[in-house]
Write an enzyme that holds these catalytic residues in place. Sequence first.
Site, short mmCIF file in Angstrom:
data_model
loop_
_atom_site.label_atom_id
_atom_site.label_comp_id
_atom_site.label_asym_id
_atom_site.label_seq_id
_atom_site.Cartn_x
_atom_site.Cartn_y
_atom_site.Cartn_z
N ASN A 1 -8.14 9.72 -11.24
CA ASN A 1 -9.55 9.39 -11.05
C ASN A 1 -9.72 7.96 -10.54
O ASN A 1 -10.73 7.30 -10.78
CB ASN A 1 -10.33 9.58 -12.37
CG ASN A 1 -11.83 9.58 -12.16
OD1 ASN A 1 -12.31 10.12 -11.18
ND2 ASN A 1 -12.57 8.96 -13.06
N GLY A 2 -8.69 7.46 -9.81
CA GLY A 2 -8.83 6.18 -9.14
C GLY A 2 -9.60 6.37 -7.84
O GLY A 2 -10.20 7.44 -7.60
N GLU A 3 -9.58 5.37 -6.99
CA GLU A 3 -10.36 5.43 -5.76
C GLU A 3 -9.95 6.61 -4.89
O GLU A 3 -10.80 7.36 -4.40
CB GLU A 3 -10.20 4.12 -4.98
CG GLU A 3 -11.02 4.09 -3.70
CD GLU A 3 -10.85 2.79 -2.93
OE1 GLU A 3 -11.60 2.57 -1.97
OE2 GLU A 3 -9.94 2.00 -3.28
N SER B 1 -2.53 2.20 10.88
CA SER B 1 -2.48 3.15 9.77
C SER B 1 -2.05 4.54 10.23
O SER B 1 -2.23 4.90 11.40
CB SER B 1 -3.86 3.25 9.10
OG SER B 1 -4.25 2.01 8.55
N HIS C 1 -0.37 -8.60 14.31
CA HIS C 1 -0.06 -7.42 13.51
C HIS C 1 -0.97 -7.34 12.28
O HIS C 1 -1.50 -6.26 11.98
CB HIS C 1 1.40 -7.46 13.08
CG HIS C 1 1.78 -6.31 12.19
ND1 HIS C 1 1.94 -5.02 12.65
CD2 HIS C 1 1.98 -6.26 10.83
CE1 HIS C 1 2.25 -4.23 11.64
NE2 HIS C 1 2.26 -4.95 10.53
N THR D 1 0.86 -1.18 0.00
CA THR D 1 0.00 0.00 0.00
C THR D 1 0.90 1.24 0.00
O THR D 1 2.13 1.13 -0.01
CB THR D 1 -0.90 0.03 1.24
OG1 THR D 1 -0.13 0.41 2.39
CG2 THR D 1 -1.55 -1.33 1.49
N CYS D 2 0.28 2.40 0.05
CA CYS D 2 1.06 3.64 0.08
C CYS D 2 1.91 3.75 1.34
O CYS D 2 2.97 4.36 1.33
CB CYS D 2 0.13 4.85 -0.02
SG CYS D 2 -0.66 5.03 -1.62
N ASN D 3 1.43 3.18 2.43
CA ASN D 3 2.09 3.36 3.72
C ASN D 3 2.89 2.16 4.19
O ASN D 3 3.63 2.26 5.17
CB ASN D 3 1.05 3.70 4.80
CG ASN D 3 0.53 5.11 4.64
OD1 ASN D 3 1.25 6.00 4.23
ND2 ASN D 3 -0.74 5.29 4.94
N ARG D 4 2.75 1.01 3.51
CA ARG D 4 3.45 -0.18 3.99
C ARG D 4 3.61 -1.21 2.88
O ARG D 4 2.79 -1.30 1.96
CB ARG D 4 2.69 -0.81 5.16
CG ARG D 4 1.35 -1.41 4.82
CD ARG D 4 0.65 -1.93 6.06
NE ARG D 4 0.31 -0.86 6.98
CZ ARG D 4 0.91 -0.66 8.15
NH1 ARG D 4 1.87 -1.47 8.55
NH2 ARG D 4 0.57 0.34 8.92
#
Length: 399
Positions: A188-190, A107, A97, A49-52
Amino acid sequence: MNLWMVGVDFAHAPLALREPVCFTRGQVQALLPRIAAARGVAACVLLATCNRTELYIHGAEHTEMDVLAVLAQAADFDADIYRAVSVGRSGNAAVHHLMSVAAGMESQIFGDDQIVSQVREAAALAREAGTMDAVLDTLFRRAVTAGKRVRTETRLTGVPASAAAAGVRRAETFFGTLREKKAIVIGNGEMGRLAAAALHARGAAVTVTLRTYRHGETVVPSGCAAWPYDRRYEVMDGADLVVSATASPHFTVTASAVAAMHRPPALLVDLALPRDIEQTAALCGPTVWNLDDLGDLGEHNTAERAAAAQIIKEEQAEWNEWHAYRQSLPVIAQIKDAALDRLRYDHAYNSLHEDADLDGLAALAVHKTVDLLLGGMKDIVIPERLEACLAHMKRGSGK
């Protein structure tokens, strides 16, 4: 348990180090078979994901696993660079976890409502790639259940539920109000649609840039205008705010383009990883934020956190119970055999056996009885206890 994971996330690694290991869906699909081919790997799931970025591995029996090295070899990066900024977990710590991640407890934005879908998607990609087994499949399904329960059984009031919502909320603080502000959303994605809808709801005049537009197929959030992506700099010049949230491997907003504008936007918000906005654009006047600048804007009710933690505890207990019973199956099979052996030594059984073939019926009865008994005690059935029971039965039979 032979379960390991390693993660590189926002809490331990700066964005510059997360970018090289932020994998797209296509990259994950390519990496999974390579990881699964590593020695000792029985199954694997890669959550990106963007964060992990987190790799979960179920290994073969009696195997030690350097999960970071496995990922580094498959993805062709230097594991040593990431030793100090990655976190490895095994067994119950890895289980806990993953469930905490799915629940949004780990998050940047507490209660992030996108992460449960991302966990589900990671599992789906592993199934498609053929790198999933019963252990990881059940674990990820249970984690998704934990995430859903946290969302339906707790009230995360006042907490932005996604990075898009957090970015818009902080932008509102930056300007004082978003009413009548001119906002441009690239992507224009989620994430882009969430940002556009949130901006529109706060009174901004929102334009969404599109690479292509197909009438009836392209979804533009209600109340938002559309603009060609290739001409994005035209509509950005004079805007108050730009939000970029794409999966592009290249910058969608460059410093040189911003420098050439007559009136560049006051605020550029980058919700992408790898980053969409060239950081040096800040030298041209605008304030530039990326994911690490958003932080966690919500005030967390202690009761909400406690309720979420209890749900995770319950779901982890359910998974542990399932796993312990699964681990016990070989011993259970031996108990059934031992019970049949004891029966065959019984004088009453032997006298009946002279008149009828009872072996088949006896085996069926023993198997069903053992299954019924142990099936009702799954919360206390563990291999060690069953081994002791088996040893007792064998002593009683003289074996």
